[in-house]
Design a protein around this motif. Structure first.
Motif, mmCIF file in Angstrom:
data_model
loop_
_atom_site.group_PDB
_atom_site.id
_atom_site.type_symbol
_atom_site.label_atom_id
_atom_site.label_comp_id
_atom_site.label_asym_id
_atom_site.label_seq_id
_atom_site.Cartn_x
_atom_site.Cartn_y
_atom_site.Cartn_z
ATOM 1 N N LYS A 298 0.833 -1.205 0.000
ATOM 2 C CA LYS A 298 0.000 0.000 0.000
ATOM 3 C C LYS A 298 0.866 1.253 0.000
ATOM 4 C CE LYS A 298 -3.660 2.368 2.505
ATOM 5 N NZ LYS A 298 -4.659 2.280 3.572
ATOM 6 N N LEU A 299 0.430 2.224 -0.794
ATOM 7 C CA LEU A 299 0.990 3.571 -0.784
ATOM 8 C C LEU A 299 -0.116 4.484 -0.271
ATOM 9 C CD1 LEU A 299 2.546 3.589 -4.379
ATOM 10 C CD2 LEU A 299 3.688 3.012 -2.227
ATOM 11 N N PHE A 300 0.247 5.477 0.528
ATOM 12 C CA PHE A 300 -0.771 6.420 0.971
ATOM 13 C C PHE A 300 -0.192 7.818 1.048
ATOM 14 C CE2 PHE A 300 1.178 5.181 4.970
ATOM 15 C CZ PHE A 300 1.100 6.305 5.797
ATOM 16 N N LEU A 301 -1.078 8.774 1.056
ATOM 17 C CA LEU A 301 -0.676 10.161 1.241
ATOM 18 C C LEU A 301 -1.744 10.875 2.040
ATOM 19 C CD1 LEU A 301 -2.299 12.294 -0.884
ATOM 20 C CD2 LEU A 301 -0.983 10.960 -2.500
ATOM 21 N N ARG A 302 -1.317 11.949 2.676
ATOM 22 C CA ARG A 302 -2.215 12.784 3.463
ATOM 23 C C ARG A 302 -2.122 14.191 2.914
ATOM 24 N NH1 ARG A 302 -0.090 12.834 9.262
ATOM 25 N NH2 ARG A 302 1.850 13.215 8.183
ATOM 26 N N THR A 303 -3.259 14.849 2.802
ATOM 27 C CA THR A 303 -3.229 16.231 2.328
ATOM 28 C C THR A 303 -4.371 17.023 2.920
ATOM 29 O OG1 THR A 303 -2.957 17.644 0.388
ATOM 30 C CG2 THR A 303 -4.557 15.845 0.199
ATOM 31 N N HIS A 304 -4.188 18.313 2.968
ATOM 32 C CA HIS A 304 -5.199 19.247 3.466
ATOM 33 C C HIS A 304 -6.331 19.339 2.439
ATOM 34 C CE1 HIS A 304 -6.883 23.224 4.425
ATOM 35 N NE2 HIS A 304 -6.448 22.980 5.645
ATOM 36 N N SER A 305 -7.539 19.519 2.908
ATOM 37 C CA SER A 305 -8.696 19.566 2.000
ATOM 38 C C SER A 305 -8.584 20.681 0.960
ATOM 39 C CB SER A 305 -9.995 19.714 2.791
ATOM 40 O OG SER A 305 -10.010 20.955 3.470
ATOM 41 N N GLU A 306 -7.879 21.748 1.276
ATOM 42 C CA GLU A 306 -7.744 22.879 0.348
ATOM 43 C C GLU A 306 -6.590 22.708 -0.640
ATOM 44 O OE1 GLU A 306 -10.120 25.329 0.229
ATOM 45 O OE2 GLU A 306 -11.040 23.984 1.693
ATOM 46 N N ASN A 307 -5.830 21.635 -0.517
ATOM 47 C CA ASN A 307 -4.718 21.405 -1.445
ATOM 48 C C ASN A 307 -5.267 20.674 -2.675
ATOM 49 O OD1 ASN A 307 -2.377 20.806 -2.816
ATOM 50 N ND2 ASN A 307 -1.242 20.167 -1.000
ATOM 51 N N HIS A 308 -5.954 21.430 -3.502
ATOM 52 C CA HIS A 308 -6.628 20.861 -4.672
ATOM 53 C C HIS A 308 -5.666 20.202 -5.664
ATOM 54 C CE1 HIS A 308 -10.385 22.354 -3.145
ATOM 55 N NE2 HIS A 308 -9.846 23.548 -3.013
#
Length: 182
Positions: free
Chosen positions: A132-142
């Protein structure tokens, strides 16, 4: 530790090396303001050239221990660093890793990030055998959300108050994941 180069168009992706210090420091310094909120570790550890040299040495030590993998996206025409990809929070038990990506402002919006990210995902599955690969991002980082979705990552949910920005603000993060058989 050297790796094969991944190539697309006139760009290639390869592991960071200590000899990249000058170019890496220049790229981070140029993009510091736009990286500050969501690359807190990078921006806080690269304020001076000496700090950046120590930070790079630590990254490379962690690479030798297979805990962290920093990669550069390079323009083969100019040899400039145009972006950075990394694998962090590596868990060899699953095996899974969190991915990070940023691009130099001068190269943003040209599709380089998406092409590099897709190629890098394939490399991660094929070379490191991650499940598995995953990433996390802020909702505003379109832009980051669009790249994740176009690269086949699935939105796995929002974790509330999951990250503290450089300014000390606690923000929610959207988790995206991709399995090696997606």
């Amino acid at each position: 530790m050297h790796s094969q180069k991944m190539t697309f168009d006139h760009y290639h992706i390869r592991l960071l090396e200590l000899s990249d210090l000058d170019a890496y420091y220049k790229m981070v310094s140029t993009n510091r303001e736009r990286l500050e909120d969501f690359f807190t570790g990078t921006t806080s550890r690269t304020k001076t050239y000496a700090d950046t040299k120590m930070f790079l040495a630590e990254m490379l030590e962690r690479t030798e221990r297979r805990e962290y993998f920093p990669y550069l996206i390079l323009d083969t025409k100019t040899n400039d660093i145009v972006g950075f990809l990394d694998l962090k929070n590596v868990d060899w038990n699953i095996p899974k890793t969190e991915m990070g990506l940023y691009i130099d402002e001068a190269y943003a919006g040209k599709g380089i990030s998406l092409r590099a990210f897709k190629l890098f995902c394939k490399h991660c599955f094929d070379t490191y055998n991650f499940r598995k690969l995953f990433l996390r991002t802020h909702s505003e980082n379109h832009p980051a959300r669009a790249i994740a979705e176009k690269a086949g990552f699935k939105n796995e949910g929002t974790i509330r108050c999951d990250y503290k920005t450089t300014k000390g603000e606690l923000v929610d993060l959207i988790y995206y994941g991709k399995l090696n058989d997606d």
